[in-house]
Design an enzyme around this catalytic site. Structure first.
Site, PDB file in Angstrom:
ATOM      1  N   THR A  68      -8.910 -75.969 129.998  1.00  0.00           N
ATOM      2  CA  THR A  68      -8.757 -76.592 128.696  1.00  0.00           C
ATOM      3  C   THR A  68      -7.288 -76.464 128.310  1.00  0.00           C
ATOM      4  O   THR A  68      -6.480 -75.968 129.101  1.00  0.00           O
ATOM      5  CB  THR A  68      -9.680 -75.926 127.647  1.00  0.00           C
ATOM      6  OG1 THR A  68      -9.611 -76.658 126.416  1.00  0.00           O
ATOM      7  CG2 THR A  68      -9.288 -74.470 127.393  1.00  0.00           C
TER       8      THR A  68
ATOM      9  N   VAL B 101     -11.845 -83.585 127.937  1.00  0.00           N
ATOM     10  CA  VAL B 101     -10.391 -83.645 127.789  1.00  0.00           C
ATOM     11  C   VAL B 101      -9.980 -82.607 126.764  1.00  0.00           C
ATOM     12  O   VAL B 101     -10.581 -82.507 125.687  1.00  0.00           O
ATOM     13  CB  VAL B 101      -9.936 -85.045 127.335  1.00  0.00           C
ATOM     14  CG1 VAL B 101      -8.442 -85.066 127.094  1.00  0.00           C
ATOM     15  CG2 VAL B 101     -10.331 -86.098 128.360  1.00  0.00           C
ATOM     16  N   CYS B 102      -8.974 -81.808 127.110  1.00  0.00           N
ATOM     17  CA  CYS B 102      -8.406 -80.845 126.169  1.00  0.00           C
ATOM     18  C   CYS B 102      -9.492 -79.913 125.632  1.00  0.00           C
ATOM     19  O   CYS B 102     -10.270 -79.350 126.394  1.00  0.00           O
ATOM     20  CB  CYS B 102      -7.675 -81.594 125.065  1.00  0.00           C
ATOM     21  SG  CYS B 102      -6.542 -80.582 124.087  1.00  0.00           S
ATOM     22  N   ALA B 103      -9.588 -79.773 124.309  1.00  0.00           N
ATOM     23  CA  ALA B 103     -10.560 -78.859 123.700  1.00  0.00           C
ATOM     24  C   ALA B 103     -11.988 -79.361 123.816  1.00  0.00           C
ATOM     25  O   ALA B 103     -12.927 -78.674 123.389  1.00  0.00           O
ATOM     26  CB  ALA B 103     -10.200 -78.628 122.233  1.00  0.00           C
ATOM     27  N   GLY B 104     -12.191 -80.550 124.402  1.00  0.00           N
ATOM     28  CA  GLY B 104     -13.546 -81.021 124.658  1.00  0.00           C
ATOM     29  C   GLY B 104     -14.339 -80.095 125.553  1.00  0.00           C
ATOM     30  O   GLY B 104     -15.575 -80.109 125.535  1.00  0.00           O
TER      31      GLY B 104
END
Length: 327
Positions: free
Chosen positions: A134, A114-117
């Site tokens: 991202t 998720v996102c910057a993961g």
């Protein structure tokens, strides 16, 4: 007997709170809507058991340490975190999480960021040779740090085999809803979306920014109103002459004002809005291409092909194959 779907979410200092709690809530509602038959069991794993500070302030509690995560996992979910430095915000890459991911990934049926993961997945080598997304603000960093990853900064989420990557913040719930749809079908996903007052669904291929929102607000309110008029009348006459008349300006003056306020020409803006609408129809419906083109004001299938290829680098059929099936 219902199947147990074990979901392990990584947590670490500074993690984005919603990246963790958003998907967890979607899975919890899926369980409630199915009377427990969905079988989702969410666990948080961290460096050690116990409290973990989040970027928002409230603390989470890790149920397990990374070393205690064993056995088969249905879903391994990796949230993101950012840090602020002299050059602005950058994705945080936690070395402990990266090492753990490389070790535990073979135990998981699917891996989700998720996102910057996505930066953590990439650092662990899990995105090599794959297409990923991202948060739009961290996409350039991901591409620069990991040239072996094909970074697409536009979609809300991307599925590439057993690996899913999602865009920023609230889109984590769209991604989790897509996982529920894959596991339990559209009917359950719709029930979850209704309970959470969400759309079912913003398809994975939908842009992180709609055309009206991708531009900063104009200084002239009339220009912002015109931009929304364009979006609401895509199948109508949106020529420069018609738009200029609506603004009570000459075409030349209107073109100058519009570019000054939006950074683009009226024609380019109208085409971008029509392509965005076409993308939504390709993602969310089985309408034939001639009807898609007509509904969006692109006129013909040939014009649809040309405009979509210019803005996305692909054909309508290829775009639909990619995003209609993975949404």
């Amino acid at each position: 007997m219902s199947r147990t779907r074990r979901v392990v979410i990584a947590v670490f200092p500074g993690v984005d709170l919603l990246d963790v709690t958003g998907p967890a809530e979607v899975f919890a509602v899926a369980d409630r809507e199915t009377g427990g038959a969905a079988g989702y069991r969410v666990e948080l794993a961290g460096r050690t058991r116990g409290e973990v500070a989040t970027s928002a302030g409230p603390r989470l509690v890790a149920d397990l340490s990374f070393d205690e995560v064993d056995g088969v996992l249905d879903t391994l979910l990796v949230p993101g975190a950012v840090e602020t430095g002299p050059g602005g915000e950058t994705a945080r890459v936690d070395a402990d999480v990266v090492a753990w991911l490389a070790r535990v990934e073979p135990q998981a049926r699917r891996v989700v960021s998720v996102c910057a993961g996505a930066h953590l997945l990439a650092a662990a080598g899990l995105l090599d040779g794959r297409t990923a997304t991202t948060h739009w603000s961290a996409a350039a960093q991901l591409a620069a740090d990991h040239p072996e990853v094909t970074v697409d900064p536009d979609p809300i989420f991307v599925r590439c085999g057993s690996v899913w990557t999602g865009a920023g913040i609230s889109s984590c719930m769209d991604l989790a809803l897509a996982l529920v749809a894959e596991d339990l079908g559209e009917e359950v996903a719709l029930a979850v979306a209704r309970q959470l007052v969400m759309y079912l669904r913003r398809p994975g291929g939908q842009s992180q920014f709609s055309v009206p929102l991708s531009r900063p607000p104009a200084a002239r309110r009339a220009i912002d109103e015109l931009r929304m008029f364009i979006v609401d009348h895509l199948d109508g006459d949106l020529s420069a002459a018609v738009l200029a008349a609506r603004m009570c300006l000459s075409e030349r003056h209107f073109a100058r004002v519009f570019r000054q306020e939006t950074g683009t020409t009226p024609g380019a803006y109208v085409e971008a809005a029509r392509v965005e609408a076409a993308r939504r129809l390709l993602e969310g419906t089985d309408q034939p291409l001639d009807r898609v083109a007509a509904a969006c004001g692109l006129g013909s299938v040939e014009t649809l092909h040309r405009a979509l290829r210019k803005q996305t680098g692909t054909t309508p059929a290829a775009y639909r194959r990619r995003f209609r099936t993975t949404a």
